[in-house]
Scaffold this motif. Sequence first.
Motif, PDB file in Angstrom:
ATOM      1  N   ASP A  86       0.838  -1.000   0.224  1.00 37.68           N
ATOM      2  CA  ASP A  86      -0.045  -0.061   0.077  1.00 37.68           C
ATOM      3  C   ASP A  86       0.824   1.294  -0.051  1.00 37.68           C
ATOM      4  O   ASP A  86       0.316   2.405   0.185  1.00 37.68           O
ATOM      5  CB  ASP A  86      -0.747   0.106   1.257  1.00 37.68           C
ATOM      6  N   ALA A 107       2.882   4.151  -1.612  1.00 32.14           N
ATOM      7  CA  ALA A 107       3.005   4.751  -2.894  1.00 32.14           C
ATOM      8  C   ALA A 107       4.428   5.020  -3.295  1.00 32.14           C
ATOM      9  O   ALA A 107       4.711   4.864  -4.701  1.00 32.14           O
ATOM     10  CB  ALA A 107       2.431   6.199  -3.216  1.00 32.14           C
ATOM     11  N   THR A 131       2.894  -1.484 -11.756  1.00 27.25           N
ATOM     12  CA  THR A 131       2.284  -0.195 -11.814  1.00 27.25           C
ATOM     13  C   THR A 131       3.284   0.985 -12.274  1.00 27.25           C
ATOM     14  O   THR A 131       2.948   1.824 -12.999  1.00 27.25           O
ATOM     15  CB  THR A 131       1.565   0.228 -10.429  1.00 27.25           C
ATOM     16  N   ARG A 153       2.924   2.585 -15.874  1.00 24.10           N
ATOM     17  CA  ARG A 153       2.500   4.038 -16.084  1.00 24.10           C
ATOM     18  C   ARG A 153       3.636   4.837 -16.745  1.00 24.10           C
ATOM     19  O   ARG A 153       3.309   5.597 -17.680  1.00 24.10           O
ATOM     20  CB  ARG A 153       2.409   4.660 -14.440  1.00 24.10           C
ATOM     21  N   VAL A 184      -1.302  -0.162  -4.273  1.00 21.79           N
ATOM     22  CA  VAL A 184      -0.454   0.412  -4.959  1.00 21.79           C
ATOM     23  C   VAL A 184      -0.679  -0.166  -6.440  1.00 21.79           C
ATOM     24  O   VAL A 184      -0.202   0.586  -7.395  1.00 21.79           O
ATOM     25  CB  VAL A 184       0.978  -0.088  -4.380  1.00 21.79           C
ATOM     26  N   ASP A 216      -2.288  -0.308  -9.906  1.00 21.37           N
ATOM     27  CA  ASP A 216      -3.338   0.618 -10.639  1.00 21.37           C
ATOM     28  C   ASP A 216      -3.791  -0.402 -11.903  1.00 21.37           C
ATOM     29  O   ASP A 216      -2.807  -0.465 -12.758  1.00 21.37           O
ATOM     30  CB  ASP A 216      -2.451   1.683 -11.145  1.00 21.37           C
ATOM     31  N   TYR A 217      -4.703  -0.906 -11.904  1.00 24.80           N
ATOM     32  CA  TYR A 217      -5.259  -1.750 -12.897  1.00 24.80           C
ATOM     33  C   TYR A 217      -5.551  -0.969 -14.160  1.00 24.80           C
ATOM     34  O   TYR A 217      -5.407  -1.391 -15.237  1.00 24.80           O
ATOM     35  CB  TYR A 217      -6.575  -2.427 -12.571  1.00 24.80           C
ATOM     36  N   SER A 218      -5.741   0.199 -14.235  1.00 31.62           N
ATOM     37  CA  SER A 218      -5.954   1.348 -15.209  1.00 31.62           C
ATOM     38  C   SER A 218      -4.698   1.248 -16.506  1.00 31.62           C
ATOM     39  O   SER A 218      -4.871   1.432 -17.524  1.00 31.62           O
ATOM     40  CB  SER A 218      -6.304   2.373 -14.967  1.00 31.62           C
ATOM     41  N   CYS A 219      -3.474   1.097 -15.919  1.00 31.99           N
ATOM     42  CA  CYS A 219      -2.352   1.024 -16.771  1.00 31.99           C
ATOM     43  C   CYS A 219      -1.891  -0.332 -17.332  1.00 31.99           C
ATOM     44  O   CYS A 219      -0.903  -0.633 -17.711  1.00 31.99           O
ATOM     45  CB  CYS A 219      -1.217   1.716 -15.995  1.00 31.99           C
TER      46      CYS A 219
END
Length: 347
Positions: A148, A150, A185, A189, A234, A236-239
């Motif tokens: 968790d 960053a 991630t 990214r 931490v 990030d599925y969107s990337c």
Amino acid sequence: MILTKVSELIGNTPMLGIYIPGTDARLLLKIEKNNPGGSIKDRMARNMVLAALKSGRLKPGGVVVESSSGNTGIGLAMAAVEFGLQFIAVVDHHAAQDKIAVMKALGADIRFVAGTYREDEVAVVERQRLAAELAEQIPGAVFMNQSDNAANAGGYSDFVRETIVQAEGVIGAYVGCVGTGGSMTGIARGLKQHNPDIVTVAVEPAGSIVFGHPGYPYYQSGTGTPAGDTVGLVLDYSCIDLGVQVTDSQAFETSRYIARHLALLVGGSTGGTIFKALELIHKGVLSGNVVVPIADGGEKYLHTVFDDKWLDERDLLDPGVASQLDAWLGKNHWQESSSAPLQLSVA
């Protein structure tokens, strides 16, 4: 240039290019095992400690506590030496003994979780609980909580920069393993910022729950999220464009194949990413320069992944994987490529 700190050896790892016959793809293997702690996790471990010190959450002379299967622990042990800190590593039976030995050699205090677990069961939940408890009980202690944190993902900016330079800005895809999600991630990214069209693929062990599949025990170390645990904040599925699973046998047999044909010792999770990268290349999903990090070295798994008896006792030997790799790469590929395609580049 003469350096003054071991941490200055982190990064600027070399890249090995391997052309894949019958395709327009090339694997670009970034040799992260060349970091001083032997893995890609050296980058994020130091970044998490630096961030905690800068914010004041961690004081000089303080105590770092973390749950780790080994590689993050080694990186944190190195950082603790550099910054004059104490380090407590919370581990379970799933951690490779060689990794635990390295942490001890670097002065880490090793704490094993209590309880009875199957050999192929990862006790992440209990590790996390114990690490948090120790941090609350010990004065000046901070639980890094890499899942968790960053600063985990933020530790890979240099990896991205180096990779873009080494590949001369031309990258078709990135294939990496996913555990806490920090490396996946941070790297995905960064590469997407360079070029949104880069295809990012996250590989988890079969049995991991990162992408919603049923959870069950697996032997791959330091990757995936086991049943009963929760996916780290931490991640990030969107990337991530594609999430895939690889079996223990596919991962381990690929590591052994790479050792025999390329003289490069890679860890089990790296074997898994190479297998899936080759599979996706031959399915036409990936093309061009396909970046795969050698997340850590096989030297840490000589008594497991590279031990015939250990694999046989656990029914993990599968000669069909080597046959599949021969089909993808051509039986004579390695001998033929020794005079031309293999190339080494250093940022």
